[in-house]
Design an enzyme around this catalytic site. Structure first.
Site, PDB file in Angstrom:
ATOM      1  N   HIS A 129       0.875  -1.185   0.000  1.00  0.00           N
ATOM      2  CA  HIS A 129       0.000   0.000   0.000  1.00  0.00           C
ATOM      3  C   HIS A 129       0.910   1.232   0.000  1.00  0.00           C
ATOM      4  CE1 HIS A 129      -2.869   2.890   1.790  1.00  0.00           C
ATOM      5  NE2 HIS A 129      -3.823   2.074   1.411  1.00  0.00           N
ATOM      6  N   ASP A 206       2.887  -4.870   7.909  1.00  0.00           N
ATOM      7  CA  ASP A 206       1.670  -4.085   7.784  1.00  0.00           C
ATOM      8  C   ASP A 206       0.488  -5.054   7.861  1.00  0.00           C
ATOM      9  OD1 ASP A 206      -0.606  -2.902   6.802  1.00  0.00           O
ATOM     10  OD2 ASP A 206       0.322  -2.067   5.000  1.00  0.00           O
ATOM     11  N   GLN A 209      -4.795  -5.377   6.605  1.00  0.00           N
ATOM     12  CA  GLN A 209      -5.814  -6.271   6.042  1.00  0.00           C
ATOM     13  C   GLN A 209      -5.876  -7.604   6.779  1.00  0.00           C
ATOM     14  OE1 GLN A 209      -8.091  -5.567   3.827  1.00  0.00           O
ATOM     15  NE2 GLN A 209      -7.287  -3.525   3.445  1.00  0.00           N
ATOM     16  N   LYS A 232     -10.554  -1.421  10.182  1.00  0.00           N
ATOM     17  CA  LYS A 232     -10.658  -2.630   9.352  1.00  0.00           C
ATOM     18  C   LYS A 232     -10.915  -3.859  10.228  1.00  0.00           C
ATOM     19  CE  LYS A 232      -7.471  -0.577   6.043  1.00  0.00           C
ATOM     20  NZ  LYS A 232      -8.244  -0.212   4.852  1.00  0.00           N
ATOM     21  N   CYS A 370      -4.640   2.393  -3.812  1.00  0.00           N
ATOM     22  CA  CYS A 370      -3.407   2.894  -3.168  1.00  0.00           C
ATOM     23  C   CYS A 370      -2.251   1.917  -3.373  1.00  0.00           C
ATOM     24  CB  CYS A 370      -3.609   3.157  -1.677  1.00  0.00           C
ATOM     25  SG  CYS A 370      -4.789   4.452  -1.339  1.00  0.00           S
TER      26      CYS A 370
HETATM   27  C1  LIG Z   1      -2.549  -3.089   3.333  1.00  0.00           C
HETATM   28  C2  LIG Z   1      -2.857  -1.716   3.837  1.00  0.00           C
HETATM   29  N1  LIG Z   1      -1.920  -0.994   4.436  1.00  0.00           N
HETATM   30  C3  LIG Z   1      -2.149   0.229   4.921  1.00  0.00           C
HETATM   31  C4  LIG Z   1      -3.386   0.815   4.801  1.00  0.00           C
HETATM   32  C5  LIG Z   1      -3.591   2.186   5.367  1.00  0.00           C
HETATM   33  O1  LIG Z   1      -4.491   2.121   6.432  1.00  0.00           O
HETATM   34  P1  LIG Z   1      -5.015   3.451   7.127  1.00  0.00           P
HETATM   35  O2  LIG Z   1      -5.570   4.303   6.012  1.00  0.00           O
HETATM   36  O3  LIG Z   1      -6.077   2.979   8.067  1.00  0.00           O
HETATM   37  O4  LIG Z   1      -3.873   4.097   7.800  1.00  0.00           O
HETATM   38  C6  LIG Z   1      -4.403   0.117   4.159  1.00  0.00           C
HETATM   39  C7  LIG Z   1      -5.718   0.747   3.960  1.00  0.00           C
HETATM   40  O5  LIG Z   1      -6.463   0.383   3.077  1.00  0.00           O
HETATM   41  C8  LIG Z   1      -4.143  -1.184   3.684  1.00  0.00           C
HETATM   42  O6  LIG Z   1      -5.090  -1.899   3.083  1.00  0.00           O
END
Ligand SMILES: Cc1ncc(COP(=O)(O)O)c(C=O)c1O
Length: 412
Positions: A129, A206, A209, A232, A370
């Site tokens: 992401h 990270d 998900q 999430k 993203c």
């Molecule tokens: C794999 C992953 N990493 C990071 C993020 C960023 O999360 P946040 O916008 O809650 O900080 C997302 C959000 O969709 C994501 O799917």
């Protein structure tokens, strides 16, 4: 793909817990398939937020009056619940953040700026992401570190042999996604962590998900940092967690300066608080931190393995049904996936697909999710993505398939 295991959950009963699901959009019952962006909140989570504001709204930690003590106790109970959820050894290893993005930036800006130097290498992957790309690029620009990228194969899996080739004594940090938000791929993070440790690099995972779908045990993984977002996890927005090993967090400088993160302030010098408070400057998102415990309790009540089994069934069913549609290509066919299906329709822009599905009451996500570098890897501008949560049903997948037939009829 893993085989489907039968769920024991009563999905119709579970749907009653989510007020937002009971509405019509454009004259049709809502089908909510945008769960990878954010999933819906059960009534118990909504209640926890209103109960705080109605019953014991007060600032935490410093107050000596009853409401402050009640709010502090609820806030810290959430930290203990998160400790248990991740199986962290110490409660001090749970830092409340604004979300995954904030957690990654915290690590890059504190650990990275303090300990990484010119020529050090940082490894990420093609399926990150943007929030796990840009903070490292910013750090590389500032410190002269070098960013290396693990490639993915045509199924959407990391190529581990290539990862091994990237690992050298110059590798100081590996930051990798547990589950891809665009493809649903579950990465073999234990292998990734062990191989990084073998060359002396630290690892951040990270878990944005992964956290609502998979069991996470940070001690068994031996991971250095693990980040996630509450929204999430059937919890509130703007709230997340950074897990870090105690000794590493202790060694890191603070992130933001302000109240709560200090021991003593004079104009000559400030001394910093212990973890976790060293990283929690200012008044936090108290209501939402408190509510995340309700979200964890909710998931624990259903059983994470039951949730995963149900979502896996939906993934199998959707993959089967969508594969029947002529002109539809699924992007991301990894052997290990969560309930995320990205696809492209021949000759139809994903945005048109999203708009026509919305007209039928079906909420999906369209675009690059993203993950622009990943889209470039597959030679596409974006996909349409359907992602599942515990309250989704096979009937809703049938509605999606019918909806896509209509999209094709209108656009081709
Ligand atoms: C794999 C992953 N990493 C990071 C993020 C960023 O999360 P946040 O916008 O809650 O900080 C997302 C959000 O969709 C994501 O799917």
């Amino acid at each position: 793909m893993q085989s489907a295991i039968e769920t024991t959950l009563d999905i119709q009963q579970i749907r009653q817990d989510f007020p937002v699901l009971h509405q019509e959009i454009n004259g049709r019952p809502l089908v909510y398939f945008d769960n990878a962006a954010t999933n819906q909140k059960p009534q118990s989570v909504i209640n926890a937020i209103t109960q705080y504001y109605e019953g014991y709204n007060a600032n935490i930690h410093r107050g000596i009056h009853h409401l402050a003590e009640q709010a502090t106790a609820a806030f810290e109970a959430s930290r203990r619940a998160m400790q248990e959820f991740l199986n962290a050894k110490h409660w001090q290893e749970i830092i409340f953040t604004y979300g995954t993005t904030d957690g990654i930036n915290l690590v890059a800006q504190t650990y990275g700026r303090r300990f990484l130097k010119e020529g050090d290498e940082i490894i990420i992957s093609t399926m990150e992401h943007h929030s796990n790309i840009v903070p490292w690029q910013m750090l590389c620009e500032e410190k002269g570190c070098v960013l290396k990228v693990i490639p993915v194969n045509d199924q959407g899996e990391l190529i581990l042999e290539e990862y091994e080739k990237l690992l050298t004594e110059r590798t100081k940090f590996v930051s990798c996604v547990h589950v891809s938000n665009s493809l649903g791929t579950i990465n073999p993070i234990k292998t990734i962590i062990d191989k990084a440790h073998a060359v002396g690099a630290l690892v951040l995972i990270d878990g944005a998900q992964a956290s609502s779908h998979l069991e996470i045990d940070v001690q068994a993984l031996d991971v250095d940092f693990y980040v996630l977002s509450a929204h999430k996890l059937y919890g509130p927005t703007g709230m997340g967690v950074l897990y870090g090993k105690k000794e590493i967090l202790d060694s890191m400088p603070p992130y933001r300066g302000g109240g709560e993160m200090i021991k003593e302030v004079t104009f000559a010098k400030t001394t910093y608080n212990d973890i976790p408070y060293k990283f929690e400057a200012g008044t936090p998102n108290i209501a939402d931190v408190i509510a995340v415990k309700s979200a964890l309790d909710y998931m624990a009540g259903l059983g994470k393995e039951n949730i995963a089994a149900h979502e896996n069934d939906l993934l199998h069913y959707a993959t089967e049904q969508l594969s029947e549609l002529k002109g539809l290509r699924i992007v991301g066919q990894a052997a290990h996936k969560i309930g995320v299906i990205s696809f492209v329709l021949d000759g139809i822009h994903h945005q048109d697909t999203g708009v026509i599905l919305d007209q039928q009451g079906i909420a999906v996500r369209t675009g690059h999710h993203c993950t622009q570098p990943l889209m470039h890897r597959f030679g596409i501008a974006g996909t349409t993505r359907a992602s599942f949560a515990v309250y989704n049903t096979r009937d809703e997948i049938d509605r999606l398939v019918q909806g896509l037939c209509r999209v094709q009829k209108m656009m081709l």
